[in-house]
Scaffold this active site. Structure first.
Site, PDB file in Angstrom:
ATOM      1  N   THR A 238       5.030  -0.975  -2.723  1.00 32.48           N
ATOM      2  CA  THR A 238       4.837   0.275  -1.999  1.00 32.48           C
ATOM      3  C   THR A 238       6.077   0.620  -1.192  1.00 32.48           C
ATOM      4  O   THR A 238       6.924  -0.243  -0.942  1.00 32.48           O
ATOM      5  CB  THR A 238       3.619   0.187  -1.047  1.00 32.48           C
ATOM      6  OG1 THR A 238       3.303   1.486  -0.545  1.00 32.48           O
ATOM      7  CG2 THR A 238       3.894  -0.724   0.143  1.00 32.48           C
ATOM      8  N   CYS A 239       6.187   1.877  -0.777  1.00 30.44           N
ATOM      9  CA  CYS A 239       7.287   2.307   0.090  1.00 30.44           C
ATOM     10  C   CYS A 239       6.968   1.955   1.540  1.00 30.44           C
ATOM     11  O   CYS A 239       5.838   2.134   1.988  1.00 30.44           O
ATOM     12  CB  CYS A 239       7.502   3.811  -0.013  1.00 30.44           C
ATOM     13  SG  CYS A 239       8.042   4.369  -1.633  1.00 30.44           S
ATOM     14  N   LEU A 240       7.965   1.483   2.266  1.00 33.39           N
ATOM     15  CA  LEU A 240       7.789   1.165   3.684  1.00 33.39           C
ATOM     16  C   LEU A 240       8.239   2.310   4.575  1.00 33.39           C
ATOM     17  O   LEU A 240       7.640   2.576   5.610  1.00 33.39           O
ATOM     18  CB  LEU A 240       8.567  -0.111   4.043  1.00 33.39           C
ATOM     19  CG  LEU A 240       8.521  -0.534   5.503  1.00 33.39           C
ATOM     20  CD1 LEU A 240       7.087  -0.886   5.916  1.00 33.39           C
ATOM     21  CD2 LEU A 240       9.452  -1.717   5.763  1.00 33.39           C
TER      22      LEU A 240
END
Length: 278
Positions: A257-259
């Site tokens: 996932t993107c942080l």
């Protein structure tokens, strides 16, 4: 003459302030609308997730020697592997899920996070970035498998994505894996995945943050040596040390996932340790 100039300057200042006020008001309204839309999409996504969870009837399954297999057991008797293969798996009702969305391919659950969702898959990695499980447009997106993977046979590296939502829906809570509280509870170090064909259990061996790249989402490997090098790289990146051995005989599961808006990713890798055929 001086009075006229002063009046002109005052009128100019007044107009400047009015322009600034209008711009400020426009920006304020713009962001208020954005927040409203974001909250509305989040609520719709959350409500849908609850509805789908009830329909799927996800439950713990009992195991039998006839249909349950342990995968690549290590020789090391101290390995955490022996702890994790005793853990229960989950089973989902895919008949009901597929009535809502024929793209449903799995159900994924990760302890210590809010990740407990059906997984969808289509012929690209873009559609479910902006569409919910029921196909409605929603920027919260959904949890989806890489289009290159086959969830029926499982590739050497099966990849599942989801938005890193601030409200911790989808893969927003995947960031939990970077904290000591998550790591210190060994019951969190497994991923449970149910598909129409089988129920599986995966043992975590690496968690880390990294800038966006294509390396860790490689799905095909030319040789065992190439795959072994890949596994060594992934394990070496881990923030925490897991008592988990990996080899070319293993199949792995990747959650990503993107942080943040700078392209940083949160990544988890786990290896297949138990399979129950349906």
């Amino acid at each position: 003459m001086m009075k006229r100039r002063k009046k002109t300057r005052l009128r100019l200042k007044k107009w400047v302030w009015m322009v600034f006020f209008v711009i400020f008001l426009f920006v304020l309204i713009f962001f208020a609308v954005k927040v409203f839309i974001w909250k509305d999409e989040a609520k719709k996504s959350e409500d849908l997730a609850k509805e789908v969870s009830e329909i799927a009837n996800v439950e713990t399954v009992e195991e039998t020697d006839e249909n349950t297999e342990v995968v690549n057991p290590p020789e090391d008797e101290e390995s955490d592997y022996w702890r994790y293969i005793k853990m229960d798996m989950i089973n989902a009702d895919f008949n009901e899920l597929k009535k809502i969305n024929k793209d449903t391919v799995a159900w994924v659950k990760l302890n210590g996070t809010n990740i407990n969702y059906p997984v969808v898959q289509t012929n690209n990695n873009d559609y479910y970035l902006s569409h919910a499980f029921d196909g409605s447009y929603n920027k919260a997106g959904w949890v989806y498998a890489d289009y290159r993977n086959n969830l029926n046979t499982l590739d050497k590296n099966t990849i599942i994505y989801g938005h890193g939502r601030v409200d911790k829906t989808m893969f927003g809570s995947l960031k939990n894996i970077m904290y000591n509280d998550w790591y210190n509870n060994k019951d969190n170090h497994v991923v449970k995945l149910s598909t129409p064909k089988e129920n599986t259990l995966w043992q975590v061996f690496s968690v880390y943050k990294i800038k966006a790249e294509s390396y860790y989402i490689t799905t095909k490997f030319a040789s065992d040596d190439e795959f072994n090098k890949f596994l060594t790289t992934l394990k070496g990146r881990s923030k925490f040390k897991f008592n988990t051995s990996v080899s070319a005989n293993d199949k792995i599961l990747t959650l990503s996932t993107c942080l943040d808006s700078y392209g940083t990713r949160i990544v988890l890798h786990a290896k297949l340790i138990k399979v129950q055929s349906k």
